[in-house]
Design an enzyme around this catalytic site. Structure first.
Site, PDB file in Angstrom:
ATOM      1  N   HIS A  64      72.737 -24.260  16.999  1.00 26.79           N
ATOM      2  CA  HIS A  64      72.762 -23.250  18.056  1.00 26.79           C
ATOM      3  C   HIS A  64      71.994 -23.687  19.300  1.00 26.79           C
ATOM      4  CE1 HIS A  64      73.854 -20.749  14.477  1.00 26.79           C
ATOM      5  NE2 HIS A  64      74.797 -20.426  15.329  1.00 26.79           N
ATOM      6  N   GLU A 108      84.554 -11.451  19.304  1.00 28.56           N
ATOM      7  CA  GLU A 108      84.610 -11.693  17.862  1.00 28.56           C
ATOM      8  C   GLU A 108      85.829 -10.976  17.305  1.00 28.56           C
ATOM      9  OE1 GLU A 108      84.513 -12.818  14.400  1.00 28.56           O
ATOM     10  OE2 GLU A 108      82.657 -13.494  15.374  1.00 28.56           O
ATOM     11  N   ASP A 140      90.996 -10.951  19.693  1.00 29.63           N
ATOM     12  CA  ASP A 140      91.368 -12.337  19.436  1.00 29.63           C
ATOM     13  C   ASP A 140      90.939 -13.184  20.628  1.00 29.63           C
ATOM     14  OD1 ASP A 140      93.106 -14.508  18.124  1.00 29.63           O
ATOM     15  OD2 ASP A 140      93.956 -14.331  20.136  1.00 29.63           O
ATOM     16  N   ASP A 158      82.258 -20.883  19.498  1.00 32.13           N
ATOM     17  CA  ASP A 158      81.584 -21.027  18.201  1.00 32.13           C
ATOM     18  C   ASP A 158      82.623 -20.799  17.110  1.00 32.13           C
ATOM     19  OD1 ASP A 158      79.730 -21.251  16.196  1.00 32.13           O
ATOM     20  OD2 ASP A 158      78.802 -19.294  16.544  1.00 32.13           O
ATOM     21  N   ASP A 161      86.347 -24.094  11.427  1.00 25.27           N
ATOM     22  CA  ASP A 161      87.249 -25.243  11.391  1.00 25.27           C
ATOM     23  C   ASP A 161      88.674 -24.785  11.691  1.00 25.27           C
ATOM     24  OD1 ASP A 161      85.644 -27.644  10.576  1.00 25.27           O
ATOM     25  OD2 ASP A 161      85.054 -26.271   8.980  1.00 25.27           O
TER      26      ASP A 161
END
EC number: 2.5.1.16
Length: 288
Positions: A64, A108, A140, A158, A161
């Site tokens: 972070h 988010e 989204d 952030d 994967d």
């Protein structure tokens, strides 16, 4: 003595890592992903999504600090910051430490992530959700950057994967949207995996980002939880000078900021842009 339960990561088929589980604090499938938070004696509280470790209390500060302080201090006068993802609150925590930042928007996709992280990972957010500069948007990420009327000086992706819900944050549609809402001279950064094991991910991101930004590169940090070597962070901007600022300039900005860090420092900042030769060769071999 009874043998402790083990939690095994499933990111790779042929190898992996496991954690001894001292106590499961939370485990539930939401509408978007399978979330678990458990305690481990070595790493503290561990959060995993869909079988992949996302963060631990022990070493989250490395990730972070590098995702926030590198772009913010390179920019030098960022006022408006966008975080895509980051529901655990630690990215927000680090951005709030920059007192010159006027607004922080976090997008988010899953409200459930935010609510349970506030409860189960309080050290990650450290009260930053209550910062008056902060605004939470449940949406989204791709949709937000392509629809918002807001513009930003720094965008931090952030992302998880590129599998499941996180896959969309590695697409051209997302990168194009980020360019759309980034102010002139702004910086985009994103988590881009451990390059020794996920080299194609870095190559793909570099190729796509290069369609929208004139200066695209990577910087790196070694984070124990993300095993397999150095973790790479994508870097994209239209101001190529920002990637080559001297340590002295970064040092002056760092001192003026009053930041006290556990991993990041000005020497780490400039050194982080030095990449291993195998990654340089892989990027250079791609068609322009």
């Amino acid at each position: 003595m009874a043998e402790k339960k083990q939690w095994h990561e499933t990111l790779h088929d042929q190898f992996g890592q496991y954690f001894a589980v001292d106590n499961v604090l939370y485990h539930e499938k939401t509408d978007h992903q399978d979330l678990i938070i458990f305690e481990n004696a070595a790493f503290g509280r561990v959060m995993a999504l869909d079988g992949v470790v996302q963060t631990t209390e022990r070493d989250e500060f490395i990730y972070h600090e590098m995702m926030t302080h590198v772009p913010l201090l390179a920019h030098g006068h960022a006022k408006h910051v966008l975080i895509i993802g980051g529901g655990d609150g630690a990215m927000l925590r680090e951005v709030t430490r920059h007192k010159n930042v006027e607004s922080i928007t976090m997008v988010e996709i899953d409200a459930g992530v935010v609510s349970f992280c506030r409860q189960y990972l309080p050290n990650h957010n450290a009260g930053s959700y209550d910062d008056p500069r902060f605004k939470l948007v449940i949406d989204d990420g791709v949709n937000f950057v392509n629809q918002t009327s807001q513009t930003f000086d720094v965008i931090i992706s952030d992302c998880t994967d590129p599998i499941g819900p996180g896959e969309s944050l590695f697409t051209s549609a997302f990168y194009e949207g980020c360019k759309r809402c980034l102010n002139p001279g702004g910086i985009f950064v994103a988590q881009n995996g451990v390059c020794f094991l996920q080299q194609e991910e870095a190559i793909d991101s570099h190729r796509k980002l290069s369609h929208y930004f004139s200066d695209v590169g990577f910087y790196q940090a070694a984070i124990p939880t993300y095993y397999g070597g150095i973790m790479t962070f994508a870097w994209a901007t239209d101001n190529d000078a920002l990637r080559h600022l001297s340590t002295e300039i970064i040092q002056a900005r760092f001192l003026a900021s009053g930041l006290k860090c556990r991993y990041y420092n000005p020497a780490i900042h400039t050194a982080a842009f030095a990449l291993p030769q195998y990654l340089q060769d892989a990027l250079a071999s791609q068609p322009s």
